[in-house]
Design an enzyme around this catalytic site. Structure first.
Site, PDB file in Angstrom:
ATOM      1  N   TRP A  22      -3.172  -2.571  -1.448  1.00 57.82           N
ATOM      2  CA  TRP A  22      -2.852  -3.933  -1.890  1.00 57.82           C
ATOM      3  C   TRP A  22      -3.501  -4.841  -0.856  1.00 57.82           C
ATOM      4  O   TRP A  22      -3.090  -4.857   0.297  1.00 57.82           O
ATOM      5  CB  TRP A  22      -1.336  -4.114  -1.936  1.00 57.82           C
ATOM      6  CG  TRP A  22      -0.873  -5.357  -2.616  1.00 57.82           C
ATOM      7  CD1 TRP A  22      -0.633  -5.522  -3.948  1.00 57.82           C
ATOM      8  CD2 TRP A  22      -0.555  -6.614  -1.995  1.00 57.82           C
ATOM      9  NE1 TRP A  22      -0.200  -6.801  -4.195  1.00 57.82           N
ATOM     10  CE2 TRP A  22      -0.142  -7.491  -3.025  1.00 57.82           C
ATOM     11  CE3 TRP A  22      -0.598  -7.090  -0.688  1.00 57.82           C
ATOM     12  CZ2 TRP A  22       0.233  -8.807  -2.763  1.00 57.82           C
ATOM     13  CZ3 TRP A  22      -0.227  -8.397  -0.432  1.00 57.82           C
ATOM     14  CH2 TRP A  22       0.188  -9.241  -1.477  1.00 57.82           C
TER      15      TRP A  22
ATOM     16  N   GLU B  69      17.118 -16.566 -11.292  1.00 61.43           N
ATOM     17  CA  GLU B  69      16.679 -15.198 -11.573  1.00 61.43           C
ATOM     18  C   GLU B  69      16.026 -15.089 -12.962  1.00 61.43           C
ATOM     19  O   GLU B  69      15.010 -14.413 -13.129  1.00 61.43           O
ATOM     20  CB  GLU B  69      17.869 -14.236 -11.439  1.00 61.43           C
ATOM     21  CG  GLU B  69      17.557 -12.776 -11.714  1.00 61.43           C
ATOM     22  CD  GLU B  69      16.515 -12.156 -10.784  1.00 61.43           C
ATOM     23  OE1 GLU B  69      16.093 -12.814  -9.825  1.00 61.43           O
ATOM     24  OE2 GLU B  69      16.101 -11.017 -11.047  1.00 61.43           O
TER      25      GLU B  69
ATOM     26  N   ASN C  50      -1.157   1.240   5.802  1.00 60.49           N
ATOM     27  CA  ASN C  50      -0.296   0.257   5.146  1.00 60.49           C
ATOM     28  C   ASN C  50       0.138  -0.738   6.209  1.00 60.49           C
ATOM     29  O   ASN C  50       0.635  -0.327   7.260  1.00 60.49           O
ATOM     30  CB  ASN C  50       0.927   0.998   4.555  1.00 60.49           C
ATOM     31  CG  ASN C  50       1.954   0.040   3.974  1.00 60.49           C
ATOM     32  OD1 ASN C  50       1.684  -1.145   3.801  1.00 60.49           O
ATOM     33  ND2 ASN C  50       3.134   0.548   3.675  1.00 60.49           N
ATOM     34  N   GLY C  51      -0.069  -2.028   5.975  1.00 59.67           N
ATOM     35  CA  GLY C  51       0.384  -3.026   6.955  1.00 59.67           C
ATOM     36  C   GLY C  51      -0.774  -3.840   7.488  1.00 59.67           C
ATOM     37  O   GLY C  51      -1.849  -3.888   6.884  1.00 59.67           O
TER      38      GLY C  51
ATOM     39  N   LYS D  95      12.235 -13.722 -13.410  1.00 55.02           N
ATOM     40  CA  LYS D  95      11.936 -12.543 -14.253  1.00 55.02           C
ATOM     41  C   LYS D  95      10.827 -12.881 -15.236  1.00 55.02           C
ATOM     42  O   LYS D  95       9.887 -12.133 -15.403  1.00 55.02           O
ATOM     43  CB  LYS D  95      13.159 -12.110 -15.065  1.00 55.02           C
ATOM     44  CG  LYS D  95      14.224 -11.272 -14.439  1.00 55.02           C
ATOM     45  CD  LYS D  95      13.882  -9.861 -14.073  1.00 55.02           C
ATOM     46  CE  LYS D  95      13.164  -9.741 -12.775  1.00 55.02           C
ATOM     47  NZ  LYS D  95      13.825  -9.802 -11.559  1.00 55.02           N
TER      48      LYS D  95
ATOM     49  N   ARG E   8       4.441   0.388  -6.205  1.00 54.50           N
ATOM     50  CA  ARG E   8       4.461  -0.476  -5.031  1.00 54.50           C
ATOM     51  C   ARG E   8       3.461  -1.625  -5.174  1.00 54.50           C
ATOM     52  O   ARG E   8       3.531  -2.600  -4.431  1.00 54.50           O
ATOM     53  CB  ARG E   8       4.117   0.332  -3.773  1.00 54.50           C
ATOM     54  CG  ARG E   8       5.129   1.424  -3.487  1.00 54.50           C
ATOM     55  CD  ARG E   8       4.625   2.360  -2.408  1.00 54.50           C
ATOM     56  NE  ARG E   8       4.607   1.731  -1.103  1.00 54.50           N
ATOM     57  CZ  ARG E   8       5.590   1.794  -0.216  1.00 54.50           C
ATOM     58  NH1 ARG E   8       6.688   2.446  -0.495  1.00 54.50           N
ATOM     59  NH2 ARG E   8       5.490   1.205   0.951  1.00 54.50           N
TER      60      ARG E   8
ATOM     61  N   CYS F 151       0.821  -1.209   0.000  1.00 53.27           N
ATOM     62  CA  CYS F 151       0.000   0.000   0.000  1.00 53.27           C
ATOM     63  C   CYS F 151       0.856   1.260   0.000  1.00 53.27           C
ATOM     64  O   CYS F 151       1.953   1.283   0.538  1.00 53.27           O
ATOM     65  CB  CYS F 151      -0.869   0.024   1.246  1.00 53.27           C
ATOM     66  SG  CYS F 151      -1.849  -1.440   1.456  1.00 53.27           S
TER      67      CYS F 151
ATOM     68  N   LYS G   5       5.832  -4.053  -5.149  1.00 50.18           N
ATOM     69  CA  LYS G   5       7.270  -3.797  -5.232  1.00 50.18           C
ATOM     70  C   LYS G   5       7.938  -4.052  -3.896  1.00 50.18           C
ATOM     71  O   LYS G   5       9.023  -4.593  -3.815  1.00 50.18           O
ATOM     72  CB  LYS G   5       7.503  -2.353  -5.690  1.00 50.18           C
ATOM     73  CG  LYS G   5       8.968  -1.945  -5.814  1.00 50.18           C
ATOM     74  CD  LYS G   5       9.640  -2.661  -6.954  1.00 50.18           C
ATOM     75  CE  LYS G   5      11.082  -2.240  -7.156  1.00 50.18           C
ATOM     76  NZ  LYS G   5      11.806  -3.190  -8.019  1.00 50.18           N
TER      77      LYS G   5
ATOM     78  N   HIS H 175      16.366 -36.801 -12.214  1.00 46.35           N
ATOM     79  CA  HIS H 175      15.824 -37.382 -10.983  1.00 46.35           C
ATOM     80  C   HIS H 175      14.332 -37.090 -10.833  1.00 46.35           C
ATOM     81  O   HIS H 175      13.817 -37.025  -9.714  1.00 46.35           O
ATOM     82  CB  HIS H 175      16.635 -36.888  -9.786  1.00 46.35           C
ATOM     83  CG  HIS H 175      18.072 -37.307  -9.883  1.00 46.35           C
ATOM     84  ND1 HIS H 175      18.498 -38.575  -9.589  1.00 46.35           N
ATOM     85  CD2 HIS H 175      19.163 -36.639 -10.327  1.00 46.35           C
ATOM     86  CE1 HIS H 175      19.796 -38.678  -9.814  1.00 46.35           C
ATOM     87  NE2 HIS H 175      20.230 -37.517 -10.274  1.00 46.35           N
TER      88      HIS H 175
ATOM     89  N   GLU I 243       7.332 -13.523 -13.446  1.00 46.91           N
ATOM     90  CA  GLU I 243       6.610 -12.415 -12.826  1.00 46.91           C
ATOM     91  C   GLU I 243       6.027 -11.444 -13.838  1.00 46.91           C
ATOM     92  O   GLU I 243       4.955 -10.904 -13.617  1.00 46.91           O
ATOM     93  CB  GLU I 243       7.429 -11.700 -11.737  1.00 46.91           C
ATOM     94  CG  GLU I 243       8.688 -11.033 -12.177  1.00 46.91           C
ATOM     95  CD  GLU I 243       9.483 -10.440 -11.008  1.00 46.91           C
ATOM     96  OE1 GLU I 243       8.915 -10.095  -9.980  1.00 46.91           O
ATOM     97  OE2 GLU I 243      10.709 -10.311 -11.162  1.00 46.91           O
TER      98      GLU I 243
HETATM   99  C1  AGP Z   1      11.887  -9.452  -8.125  1.00 45.08           C
HETATM  100  O1  AGP Z   1      11.776  -8.915  -9.377  1.00 45.08           O
HETATM  101  C2  AGP Z   1      10.846  -9.040  -7.164  1.00 45.08           C
HETATM  102  N1  AGP Z   1      10.553  -7.667  -7.203  1.00 45.08           N
HETATM  103  C3  AGP Z   1      11.006  -9.613  -5.766  1.00 45.08           C
HETATM  104  O2  AGP Z   1      11.357 -10.961  -5.848  1.00 45.08           O
HETATM  105  C4  AGP Z   1      11.979  -8.877  -4.815  1.00 45.08           C
HETATM  106  O3  AGP Z   1      13.306  -9.111  -5.206  1.00 45.08           O
HETATM  107  C5  AGP Z   1      11.725  -9.360  -3.388  1.00 45.08           C
HETATM  108  O4  AGP Z   1      10.401  -9.061  -3.039  1.00 45.08           O
HETATM  109  C6  AGP Z   1      12.673  -8.751  -2.391  1.00 45.08           C
HETATM  110  O5  AGP Z   1      12.529  -7.362  -2.324  1.00 45.08           O
HETATM  111  P1  AGP Z   1      13.647  -6.456  -1.677  1.00 45.08           P
HETATM  112  O6  AGP Z   1      14.891  -6.632  -2.467  1.00 45.08           O
HETATM  113  O7  AGP Z   1      13.086  -5.059  -1.772  1.00 45.08           O
HETATM  114  O8  AGP Z   1      13.802  -6.909  -0.262  1.00 45.08           O
END
Ligand code: AGP
Length: 608
Positions: free
Chosen positions: A75, A480, A101-102, A484, A27, A2, A603, A503, A487
């Site tokens: 969110w 990674e 937020n939270g 990528k 975010r 949020c 984010k 396996h 997501e």
């Molecule tokens: C990756 O593209 C994502 N945005 C996500 O996996 C991110 O790396 C993860 O949430 C950790 O966030 P941070 O680096 O802000 O702690």
């Protein structure tokens, strides 16, 4: 997650808040709203969906007149995304409106107490409970009411509050979720992060847990939850407004991919002195020699950086490294003492699991080192030592430049620890340093070759299922590459250690399935190629990623190829990640996905 913005000043608040919320869109959110005081009443407008819907509903903010207000992007945590569950929430009598937020963990008990005292609730949210609680304690002072409520609320939250009876004031309260205040020329603000206000001011103060900010047009005052007034430092942030726009690109993600050479250069420059990785200002040499083990703790892509760092640090410095997901570390009873260095990696510096894991490590007696991008963030502030990545604001949900800068920092750490402990030969050290020095230029060369990757993405964007395979650092990088792609393009993919396929997983390989074989690590390239041939024999189409000098070798076992310049092993993932980021980007582009704001993702993940 949020986003919160508050403004009190001489101009109409709604347009300023809408603009601020747009800067916080990155975010992640599913609904949005505003509460504006017109001097007599607090008027609320809110709805599910993107900010464009809120703009339309509020006639670009014109339907809610007034110079004081709060805004929110939600969110969903408690209660599904809906108009009703959107913020702001108001107390039953309409006097108090809040954005949040939270998560308020004890909201059910408080709600029961308020229902027993006759309060009626409209939504399923924990936020409405906080609004009603503040109103319950209101006896003519919003500060006192917020202070009393804050002593009862449990959990992680940042709140923005407005009261119809005190129409010039907005109040901010924080506990384990970020909130800053900002000093403008024509009004003052609070916000979840600097991005929302940087157009108006770069002067901010960071709230600490359980602190309350009372913000008016004229000044900002700070109090503890027991109403003692406190003084706070003003900080000038070095982000400028141009770093928060797309700079002519279609997507932030693409802009951020292209910014990587500069970002890496800015990040490593302060720590390269006379051709050496110089981290003694952060980690004392005697301490490094007393180290028994390193933990690297993080989430998502930051965790993937840790997996590569494990290979590099163990290879060069011969110190055992454990990489643990932050959400697991907190509850796995880790073997940590004062001879353990715990490195927490985070772009946002606000990831709840990483922050709590770091606190747990401190409690167990470890030295904590945070690698963080956002200055003044919670993880940066609570770590014993900090190295800032200088990626600048990263707005696309999918991280790119933060990942690359984090990776570069971990290479510096591997070199520094190896030199302190005498585990690296002078020639090898000098060669890695030489390559590190020209890394930004090498990254630029790879980015210049993006047309080839775009072409391959066009050929494959219709796949619905694929594998990334590799061994050692190539496997670590595959994690990674796969994330990528998942997501932003919503294609299902899995990263697998190439040797592990037989396996069980190879049963999933079918005709024409795309398998991306990362085969840059010279020592193990033949092993990976054998696995590539195994999947090819079962009908898979294999795309290889390798170095220029291994090209002709890898070509024999693959259907198509992407190459990167030759480099020392520890630097290979820093190069090979660029084609993987570009591949994911172009695939998502051809699939018409919302690249910068993928569905369901936030984010910065500020709840467990
Ligand atoms: C990756 O593209 C994502 N945005 C996500 O996996 C991110 O790396 C993860 O949430 C950790 O966030 P941070 O680096 O802000 O702690």
């Amino acid at each position: 997650m949020c986003g919160i913005v508050g403004f009190t000043g001489k101009q109409q608040a709604a347009p300023i808040l809408l603009e601020g919320l747009e800067k916080l869109e990155y975010r992640g959110y599913d609904s949005a709203g505003l509460a504006i005081s017109d001097g007599e009443r607090v008027n609320v407008v809110k709805c599910m969906g993107r900010l464009a819907a809120l703009r339309e509903k509020s006639n670009n903010g014109k339907s809610v007149a007034g110079c004081v207000g709060i805004g929110h992007t939600r969110w969903a945590t408690h209660g599904r995304p809906s108009d009703e569950n959107s913020h702001p929430h108001v107390s039953e009598n309409g006097r108090i409106a809040i954005v949040h937020n939270g998560i308020i963990e004890n909201y059910a008990q408080i709600k029961e107490m308020l229902i027993n005292r006759g309060r009626v609730f409209k939504s399923e949210t924990d936020t409405e409970v906080a609004a009603q609680l503040i109103d319950y304690y209101y006896e003519g002072s919003i500060l006192e009411a917020v202070a009393k409520a804050s002593r009862e609320l449990e959990g992680s939250y940042a709140l923005g509050i407005i009261c119809a009876d005190e129409p010039e004031t907005i109040v901010g309260l924080k506990s384990h979720a970020p909130l800053i205040v900002a000093y403008g020329e024509e009004g003052n603000f609070f916000a979840s992060d600097v991005m929302a206000v940087v157009k108006y001011t770069k002067t901010v103060s960071y709230l600490e847990d359980d602190e309350i900010a009372v913000v008016t047009d004229k000044d900002i005052k700070f109090y503890t939850s027991f109403l003692d007034e406190i003084k706070k430092e003003k900080v000038t942030v070095d982000w400028d407004i141009s770093s928060t726009d797309k700079g002519g690109y279609e997507h932030y993600m693409f802009k951020e991919i292209m910014e990587q050479p500069e970002a890496v250069k800015r990040t490593i420059a302060p720590y390269i002195i006379d051709g050496r990785a110089e981290l003694s200002s952060v980690l004392d040499k005697a301490y490094i020699n007393s180290l028994s083990r390193i933990y690297i703790v993080a989430c998502g892509s930051s965790y993937h950086v840790g997996v590569i760092a494990k290979y590099n640090i163990e290879k060069l410095a011969r110190v055992p490294v454990e990489v643990v997901l932050a959400s697991e570390f907190r509850y796995c009873d880790p073997i940590v003492d004062k001879s353990t260095l715990v490195i927490c990696i985070s772009q946002s510096g606000e990831t709840a699991d990483t922050l709590e894991a770091q606190n747990e490590a401190k409690r167990l007696g470890a030295l904590t080192l945070a690698i963080v991008n956002v200055e003044g963030s919670s993880i940066a502030k609570s770590a014993d030592k900090v190295i800032y990545t200088k990626a600048g604001p990263e707005i696309a949900v999918a991280t790119t430049k933060a990942y690359s800068t984090q990776l570069a920092v971990t290479i510096l750490i591997a070199l520094y620890v190896a030199e302190c402990r005498g585990t690296i030969a002078a020639e090898e050290y000098a060669e890695i340093m030489r390559q590190l020095d020209v890394l930004p230029v090498t990254l630029e060369k790879i980015l210049a070759d993006k047309a080839n990757i775009q072409r391959l993405a066009y050929q494959h964007f219709n796949n619905e299922d694929l594998f990334f395979i590799g061994r050692n650092i190539d496997y670590a990088l595959s994690l990674e590459g796969s994330l990528k792609l998942k997501e932003i393009s919503y294609i299902h993919s899995e990263a697998y250690p190439a040797g592990e396929l037989k396996h069980g997983t190879i049963s999933l390989v079918v005709d024409n399935m795309l398998v991306i074989a990362v085969a840059s690590y010279g020592k193990l390239v033949d092993k990976t190629l054998s696995n590539a041939l195994e999947v090819k024999a079962r009908g898979a189409h294999v795309m290889g990623i390798t170095t220029d000098s291994l090209r002709s070798h890898v070509e024999k076992a693959t259907d198509e190829i992407i190459t990167i310049p030759d480099a020392h092993d520890v630097l290979l993932p820093s190069l090979a990640v660029l084609p993987l980021q570009l591949f994911a980007y172009y695939v998502a582009l051809y699939r018409g996905c919302d690249i910068d704001k993928p569905r369901n993702l936030a984010k910065s993940v500020t709840v467990e």
